[in-house]
Motif scaffolding. Structure first.
Motif, short mmCIF file in Angstrom:
data_model
loop_
_atom_site.label_atom_id
_atom_site.label_comp_id
_atom_site.label_asym_id
_atom_site.label_seq_id
_atom_site.Cartn_x
_atom_site.Cartn_y
_atom_site.Cartn_z
N SER A 264 30.52 33.51 55.68
CA SER A 264 29.99 34.60 54.86
C SER A 264 31.09 35.58 54.48
O SER A 264 31.14 36.06 53.35
N ALA A 265 31.97 35.88 55.45
CA ALA A 265 33.08 36.79 55.16
C ALA A 265 34.01 36.18 54.11
O ALA A 265 34.45 36.87 53.18
N ALA A 266 34.28 34.89 54.23
CA ALA A 266 35.14 34.22 53.25
C ALA A 266 34.47 34.18 51.87
O ALA A 266 35.13 34.41 50.85
N THR A 267 33.17 33.92 51.85
CA THR A 267 32.43 33.87 50.58
C THR A 267 32.40 35.25 49.93
O THR A 267 32.58 35.37 48.71
N SER A 268 32.20 36.26 50.73
CA SER A 268 32.19 37.63 50.21
C SER A 268 33.55 37.98 49.61
O SER A 268 33.63 38.57 48.53
N GLY A 269 34.60 37.58 50.29
CA GLY A 269 35.95 37.83 49.77
C GLY A 269 36.20 37.09 48.48
O GLY A 269 36.79 37.64 47.54
N ALA A 270 35.75 35.85 48.41
CA ALA A 270 35.92 35.06 47.18
C ALA A 270 35.13 35.69 46.03
O ALA A 270 35.61 35.76 44.90
N SER A 271 33.94 36.18 46.33
CA SER A 271 33.12 36.84 45.31
C SER A 271 33.80 38.11 44.81
O SER A 271 33.85 38.37 43.60
N THR A 272 34.32 38.90 45.73
CA THR A 272 35.04 40.12 45.36
C THR A 272 36.25 39.79 44.50
O THR A 272 36.51 40.45 43.49
N LEU A 273 36.98 38.76 44.91
CA LEU A 273 38.17 38.35 44.18
C LEU A 273 37.81 37.90 42.76
O LEU A 273 38.45 38.33 41.79
N MET A 274 36.77 37.08 42.63
CA MET A 274 36.37 36.61 41.30
C MET A 274 35.91 37.77 40.42
O MET A 274 36.25 37.83 39.23
N SER A 275 35.18 38.70 40.99
CA SER A 275 34.72 39.86 40.23
C SER A 275 35.90 40.69 39.74
O SER A 275 35.95 41.09 38.57
N ARG A 276 36.84 40.92 40.64
CA ARG A 276 38.00 41.73 40.27
C ARG A 276 38.86 41.03 39.23
O ARG A 276 39.37 41.66 38.30
N GLN A 277 39.02 39.71 39.36
CA GLN A 277 39.79 38.97 38.36
C GLN A 277 39.10 39.01 37.00
O GLN A 277 39.77 39.09 35.96
N GLY A 278 37.78 38.99 36.99
CA GLY A 278 37.05 39.14 35.73
C GLY A 278 37.31 40.49 35.09
O GLY A 278 37.51 40.59 33.87
N GLN A 279 37.33 41.54 35.92
CA GLN A 279 37.64 42.88 35.42
C GLN A 279 39.06 42.94 34.86
O GLN A 279 39.31 43.54 33.81
N MET A 280 39.99 42.31 35.58
CA MET A 280 41.39 42.29 35.13
C MET A 280 41.51 41.59 33.78
O MET A 280 42.24 42.05 32.90
N LEU A 281 40.78 40.51 33.61
CA LEU A 281 40.80 39.78 32.34
C LEU A 281 40.24 40.63 31.22
O LEU A 281 40.80 40.67 30.12
N GLN A 282 39.14 41.32 31.48
CA GLN A 282 38.55 42.20 30.47
C GLN A 282 39.53 43.30 30.06
O GLN A 282 39.67 43.61 28.87
N GLU A 283 40.21 43.89 31.05
CA GLU A 283 41.20 44.93 30.76
C GLU A 283 42.33 44.37 29.90
O GLU A 283 42.78 45.01 28.95
N LEU A 284 42.79 43.17 30.23
CA LEU A 284 43.86 42.54 29.46
C LEU A 284 43.42 42.26 28.03
O LEU A 284 44.16 42.56 27.08
N LEU A 285 42.23 41.72 27.85
CA LEU A 285 41.74 41.42 26.50
C LEU A 285 41.58 42.71 25.69
O LEU A 285 41.89 42.72 24.49
#
Length: 141
Positions: A45-66
């Motif tokens: 669960s901790a690993a899944t939560s971290g992966a979810s946080t990472l994916m969410s943040r990477q999505g935000q980073m992509l939006q900022e870049l675009l």
């Protein structure tokens, strides 16, 4: 009257008694494994939560870049001289590099934190497990 056939478990129990083998506390064994499975579930669960946080943040980073690319494209269209265009491109390249370094550091921090939490859960359970085993041997003495 016909005698009821003995179950395998009963035969195994009788064999252990005949050989005077120490009794195995099945409830303790099951409890031990239940705790192991709970620790694995918490770790996952901790690993899944971290992966979810990472994916969410990477999505935000992509939006900022675009968004920034869109802004740069708009300003380049309205720019007049080639020197001004090159200056804006150089500024965009510098900001992009700085953002990439910042984002890489942030991504690494998220992954380190997630992995650390997951490993801490497993380490804690391993210590508890060793303590349980040690205590069970001390009780037998």
């Amino acid at each position: 009257m016909a005698r009821k056939p003995e179950s395998f478990t009963d035969m195994f129990t009788r064999l252990g008694q005949d050989l005077k083998m120490p009794r195995v506390d099945i409830d303790a064994v099951l409890d031990h494994h239940r705790k192991n499975l709970e620790a694995l579930q918490k770790s996952a669960s901790a690993a899944t939560s971290g992966a979810s946080t990472l994916m969410s943040r990477q999505g935000q980073m992509l939006q900022e870049l675009l968004h920034e690319i869109s802004d740069v494209a708009q300003t380049l269209r309205s720019s007049g001289s080639s020197q001004e265009i090159m200056s804006k491109q150089a500024d965009f390249a510098r900001r992009s590099f700085e953002a990439a370094v910042k984002n890489a550091g942030e991504t690494a921090d998220i992954m380190r934190k997630s992995g650390g939490e997951s490993l801490d859960i497993l380490r804690t359970r391993m210590r508890e497990s060793l303590e349980e085993i040690r205590n069970s041997y001390e009780k037998r003495k």
